[in-house]
Scaffold this motif. Structure first.
Motif, PDB file in Angstrom:
ATOM      1  N   TYR A  89       0.604  -1.275   0.300  1.00 46.11           N
ATOM      2  CA  TYR A  89      -0.128  -0.406  -0.076  1.00 46.11           C
ATOM      3  C   TYR A  89       0.777   1.128   0.387  1.00 46.11           C
ATOM      4  O   TYR A  89       1.666   1.084   0.694  1.00 46.11           O
ATOM      5  N   TYR A  90       0.782   2.454  -1.680  1.00 45.78           N
ATOM      6  CA  TYR A  90       1.211   3.338  -1.276  1.00 45.78           C
ATOM      7  C   TYR A  90       0.101   4.210  -0.786  1.00 45.78           C
ATOM      8  O   TYR A  90      -0.676   4.895  -1.179  1.00 45.78           O
ATOM      9  N   ASP A  91       0.418   5.359   0.993  1.00 45.60           N
ATOM     10  CA  ASP A  91      -0.575   5.753   1.663  1.00 45.60           C
ATOM     11  C   ASP A  91       0.915   7.575   1.157  1.00 45.60           C
ATOM     12  O   ASP A  91       1.432   7.872   1.778  1.00 45.60           O
ATOM     13  N   PRO A 112      -2.917   7.457  -3.960  1.00 47.54           N
ATOM     14  CA  PRO A 112      -2.855   6.280  -2.750  1.00 47.54           C
ATOM     15  C   PRO A 112      -3.088   5.354  -4.216  1.00 47.54           C
ATOM     16  O   PRO A 112      -3.736   5.191  -4.834  1.00 47.54           O
ATOM     17  N   THR A 113      -1.796   4.320  -3.833  1.00 48.36           N
ATOM     18  CA  THR A 113      -2.451   3.081  -4.892  1.00 48.36           C
ATOM     19  C   THR A 113      -1.630   1.621  -3.792  1.00 48.36           C
ATOM     20  O   THR A 113      -1.204   1.918  -2.816  1.00 48.36           O
ATOM     21  N   TYR A 114      -2.471   0.337  -4.566  1.00 49.77           N
ATOM     22  CA  TYR A 114      -2.116  -0.918  -3.599  1.00 49.77           C
ATOM     23  C   TYR A 114      -1.692  -1.127  -4.614  1.00 49.77           C
ATOM     24  O   TYR A 114      -1.758  -1.631  -5.555  1.00 49.77           O
ATOM     25  N   ARG A 162       2.677   0.498   4.119  1.00 45.22           N
ATOM     26  CA  ARG A 162       2.228  -0.678   4.085  1.00 45.22           C
ATOM     27  C   ARG A 162       2.072  -1.878   3.409  1.00 45.22           C
ATOM     28  O   ARG A 162       2.184  -1.967   2.107  1.00 45.22           O
ATOM     29  N   LYS A 164       1.391  -6.020   2.686  1.00 48.56           N
ATOM     30  CA  LYS A 164       0.286  -6.970   3.054  1.00 48.56           C
ATOM     31  C   LYS A 164       0.729  -8.471   2.711  1.00 48.56           C
ATOM     32  O   LYS A 164       1.255  -8.768   1.538  1.00 48.56           O
ATOM     33  N   THR A 169      -1.764  -6.810   6.889  1.00 43.66           N
ATOM     34  CA  THR A 169      -1.125  -5.297   6.738  1.00 43.66           C
ATOM     35  C   THR A 169      -0.561  -5.273   7.969  1.00 43.66           C
ATOM     36  O   THR A 169      -0.648  -4.962   9.387  1.00 43.66           O
ATOM     37  N   ASN A 172       3.912   0.933   9.044  1.00 48.77           N
ATOM     38  CA  ASN A 172       3.805   2.215   8.062  1.00 48.77           C
ATOM     39  C   ASN A 172       5.057   2.684   8.271  1.00 48.77           C
ATOM     40  O   ASN A 172       5.940   3.261   8.938  1.00 48.77           O
TER      41      ASN A 172
END
Length: 202
Positions: A89-91, A112-114, A162, A164, A169, A172
């Motif tokens: 996960y890119y936050d 944001p991208t998964y 993050r 997964k 998950t 951070n």
């Protein structure tokens, strides 16, 4: 004859032991969970994502006195998840350009991208700065590089990631990416420059 009083006779003293057993069980459970996560982490051997600067197009790059820089860039940057069993996960990602460790554009937010296993993601943000003050020694160095026909910028991406693993998950963690862009000055139009190679990762 002296009589010694002993307190807490009967069932009143059992509460402390019960509380200790509950606390011990909770601590043991936490330790087991942490050990499980650690073992999974070691077995999977997670790899950091790979970033590649695919293209940098410069629409404006003007240095005026006293040391004020106006610039506008369109970049294309790609990331690849190199893991076979871990998603990413890119936050809170944002990108900006810097010259010799000095930020010269505003930060541009990236969506944001998964990223699934072995998957690629691509962003193409617009970076710009209007009359940004730069250090005098950087202005001198930039002028020298421009006169030579090639100068180097750093495209920066910062944010949080993050991991997964299955349905779990983890963490951070701070993402800190630096890609070098070697800009070649074109004869016409003078305000337009582009760079596609060479590229660097992370």
């Amino acid at each position: 004859m002296t009589t010694k009083e002993c307190g807490n006779h009967g069932g009143g003293g059992g509460g402390g032991g019960t509380a200790c057993r509950i606390c011990g069980a909770i601590i043991g459970f936490i330790i087991i969970v942490l050990m499980t996560i650690f073992l999974v982490w070691i077995i999977l051997q997670p790899k950091n994502p790979e970033f590649i600067l695919q293209d940098t197009t410069v629409y404006a790059f003007n240095l005026s006195q006293p040391n004020l820089l106006t610039s506008k860039f369109q970049i294309t940057i790609a990331s690849r998840n190199r893991n076979s069993n871990i998603g990413i996960y890119y936050d809170h990602l944002h990108a900006y350009a810097s010259y010799r460790n000095q930020q010269i554009t505003l930060a541009s937010d990236l969506p944001p991208t998964y990223q699934r296993h072995k998957e690629n993601s691509v962003w193409s943000p617009l970076l710009y700065g209007n009359q940004v003050p730069i250090a005098p020694f950087n202005a001198v160095a930039l002028g020298d590089e421009q006169n030579s026909g090639v100068f180097t910028l750093t495209i920066c991406v910062d944010g949080q990631v993050r991991w997964k693993v299955g349905t779990l998950t983890i963490g951070n963690y701070h993402l800190h990416v630096r890609c070098q862009a070697f800009i070649t000055r074109l004869i016409k139009p003078p305000e337009f420059m582009s760079a596609k190679t060479p590229l660097s990762t992370r």
